[in-house]
Motif scaffolding. Structure first.
Motif, PDB file in Angstrom:
ATOM      1  N   LYS A  74       0.856  -1.192   0.000  1.00 26.45           N
ATOM      2  CA  LYS A  74       0.000   0.000   0.000  1.00 26.45           C
ATOM      3  C   LYS A  74       0.896   1.247   0.000  1.00 26.45           C
ATOM      4  O   LYS A  74       1.854   1.312   0.776  1.00 26.45           O
ATOM      5  N   THR A  75       0.632   2.199  -0.899  1.00 27.33           N
ATOM      6  CA  THR A  75       1.382   3.457  -0.905  1.00 27.33           C
ATOM      7  C   THR A  75       0.387   4.617  -1.032  1.00 27.33           C
ATOM      8  O   THR A  75      -0.801   4.390  -1.318  1.00 27.33           O
ATOM      9  N   GLU A  76       0.869   5.815  -0.872  1.00 21.66           N
ATOM     10  CA  GLU A  76       0.012   7.007  -1.025  1.00 21.66           C
ATOM     11  C   GLU A  76      -0.576   7.070  -2.433  1.00 21.66           C
ATOM     12  O   GLU A  76      -1.666   7.569  -2.653  1.00 21.66           O
ATOM     13  N   GLN A  77       0.183   6.557  -3.408  1.00 21.78           N
ATOM     14  CA  GLN A  77      -0.263   6.616  -4.816  1.00 21.78           C
ATOM     15  C   GLN A  77      -1.126   5.411  -5.198  1.00 21.78           C
ATOM     16  O   GLN A  77      -1.459   5.247  -6.363  1.00 21.78           O
ATOM     17  N   GLY A  78      -1.462   4.563  -4.276  1.00 17.06           N
ATOM     18  CA  GLY A  78      -2.242   3.372  -4.589  1.00 17.06           C
ATOM     19  C   GLY A  78      -1.414   2.125  -4.353  1.00 17.06           C
ATOM     20  O   GLY A  78      -0.312   2.195  -3.794  1.00 17.06           O
ATOM     21  N   LEU A  79      -1.931   1.010  -4.834  1.00 18.44           N
ATOM     22  CA  LEU A  79      -1.258  -0.261  -4.589  1.00 18.44           C
ATOM     23  C   LEU A  79      -0.011  -0.405  -5.473  1.00 18.44           C
ATOM     24  O   LEU A  79      -0.080  -0.173  -6.675  1.00 18.44           O
ATOM     25  N   LYS A  80       1.107  -0.773  -4.840  1.00 17.67           N
ATOM     26  CA  LYS A  80       2.343  -0.985  -5.615  1.00 17.67           C
ATOM     27  C   LYS A  80       2.546  -2.496  -5.769  1.00 17.67           C
ATOM     28  O   LYS A  80       2.414  -3.251  -4.811  1.00 17.67           O
ATOM     29  N   VAL A  81       2.857  -2.922  -7.006  1.00 20.65           N
ATOM     30  CA  VAL A  81       3.056  -4.344  -7.249  1.00 20.65           C
ATOM     31  C   VAL A  81       4.541  -4.622  -7.466  1.00 20.65           C
ATOM     32  O   VAL A  81       5.169  -4.066  -8.373  1.00 20.65           O
ATOM     33  N   LEU A  82       5.092  -5.478  -6.596  1.00 17.80           N
ATOM     34  CA  LEU A  82       6.498  -5.837  -6.742  1.00 17.80           C
ATOM     35  C   LEU A  82       6.592  -7.248  -7.307  1.00 17.80           C
ATOM     36  O   LEU A  82       5.979  -8.179  -6.786  1.00 17.80           O
ATOM     37  N   LEU A  83       7.347  -7.367  -8.376  1.00 17.33           N
ATOM     38  CA  LEU A  83       7.559  -8.668  -9.004  1.00 17.33           C
ATOM     39  C   LEU A  83       9.026  -9.012  -8.807  1.00 17.33           C
ATOM     40  O   LEU A  83       9.907  -8.300  -9.313  1.00 17.33           O
ATOM     41  N   ASN A  84       9.285 -10.056  -8.033  1.00 14.83           N
ATOM     42  CA  ASN A  84      10.649 -10.428  -7.653  1.00 14.83           C
ATOM     43  C   ASN A  84      11.463  -9.185  -7.250  1.00 14.83           C
ATOM     44  O   ASN A  84      12.582  -8.966  -7.717  1.00 14.83           O
ATOM     45  N   GLY A  85      10.844  -8.366  -6.431  1.00 16.41           N
ATOM     46  CA  GLY A  85      11.531  -7.193  -5.871  1.00 16.41           C
ATOM     47  C   GLY A  85      11.486  -5.929  -6.719  1.00 16.41           C
ATOM     48  O   GLY A  85      11.826  -4.858  -6.255  1.00 16.41           O
ATOM     49  N   ASN A  86      11.040  -6.038  -7.982  1.00 23.64           N
ATOM     50  CA  ASN A  86      10.999  -4.843  -8.841  1.00 23.64           C
ATOM     51  C   ASN A  86       9.585  -4.267  -8.942  1.00 23.64           C
ATOM     52  O   ASN A  86       8.620  -5.016  -9.101  1.00 23.64           O
ATOM     53  N   ASP A  87       9.511  -2.949  -8.906  1.00 17.07           N
ATOM     54  CA  ASP A  87       8.217  -2.284  -9.021  1.00 17.07           C
ATOM     55  C   ASP A  87       7.741  -2.342 -10.481  1.00 17.07           C
ATOM     56  O   ASP A  87       8.341  -1.714 -11.358  1.00 17.07           O
ATOM     57  N   VAL A  88       6.678  -3.107 -10.732  1.00 18.48           N
ATOM     58  CA  VAL A  88       6.168  -3.250 -12.105  1.00 18.48           C
ATOM     59  C   VAL A  88       4.778  -2.611 -12.267  1.00 18.48           C
ATOM     60  O   VAL A  88       4.142  -2.780 -13.309  1.00 18.48           O
TER      61      VAL A  88
END
Ligand code: DC
Length: 223
Positions: A74-88
């Motif tokens: 969860k971030t201020e800008q909405g949900l952040k999706v990390l794929l094997n550690g990278n923000d995708v």
């Protein structure tokens, strides 16, 4: 209203029915986790495309899901999706992902792994949103909702969403994407989009986000 909600609320429905926005808001209201399962299938599709994987090769798909690590933050800008550690996050809504996702979403090996991950993520309570949450992933969810809206309205919402994310698309392309995804979501053999008989059906066509959120909160509060 109770805070730190510890139960699972399942929200299913077709593309553009308002699930994501509503689920995210509800999770905030109830101080609980928001699990966007569509983002998880999108992340698998992105990885498969990125690695040029043959979608029909069982061994490659097995390796793909074995190596996958997805986390939702969860971030201020909405949900952040990390794929094997990278923000995708920003890469998951491209036309390429949209066009290929149904081939990944119908795969038995992929679905098994996603369902397992979703159950782990939601074990301590969450708002879980997708297509098969009330029917497969959390059959015993505390409350189940099915959000729906007329096709034209869903296309309008998706077009607005795509434009706000900087995608240069026209209505015809979005219409095709929504219709094709509806068809594949409803017809796949495993985890198809179905209205669970014990779910509460909400037509969101003429409702604002606030109205849908309040409707759902009332169902929870009046329990
Ligand atoms: O919610 P969304 O539009 O981001 O979902 C993208 C696709 O992911 C959807 O067309 C089908 C697949 N999906 C699925 O098969 N099962 C889920 N629980 C969630 C999404």
């Amino acid at each position: 209203m109770s805070r730190n909600f510890k139960k699972v609320i399942a929200i299913d429905g077709p593309a553009g029915s308002g699930k994501s926005t509503v689920a995210e808001r509800l999770a905030d209201e109830l101080s609980t986790l928001y699990i966007d399962t569509g983002a998880m299938y999108r992340a698998v599709t992105f990885k498969a495309l990125n690695e040029n994987i043959d979608f029909d090769d069982k061994k490659s798909i097995e390796k793909l899901v074995d190596d996958i690590d997805i986390s939702l933050e969860k971030t201020e800008q909405g949900l952040k999706v990390l794929l094997n550690g990278n923000d995708v996050t920003k890469k998951l809504r491209s036309s390429k992902v949209n066009k290929n996702i149904s081939r990944i979403a119908k795969n038995k090996i992929v679905r098994k792994k996603m369902v397992q991950m979703q159950r782990q993520f939601g074990a301590k309570g969450a708002i879980v949103e997708g297509r098969d949450i009330g029917t497969v992933v959390f059959k015993k969810a505390y409350k189940k909702f099915y959000l729906d809206a007329h096709l034209d309205e869903r296309i309008k919402r998706r077009l607005k969403q795509a434009k706000s994310k900087g995608r240069r698309v026209d209505e015809k392309t979005i219409k095709e994407e929504v219709i094709n995804r509806d068809r594949s979501d409803r017809s796949r053999k495993i985890g198809p989009l179905r209205i669970s008989p014990d779910s509460i059906y909400i037509d969101t066509t003429n409702l604002s986000i606030d109205e849908v959120v309040n409707k759902i909160l009332n169902f929870i509060k009046n329990e």
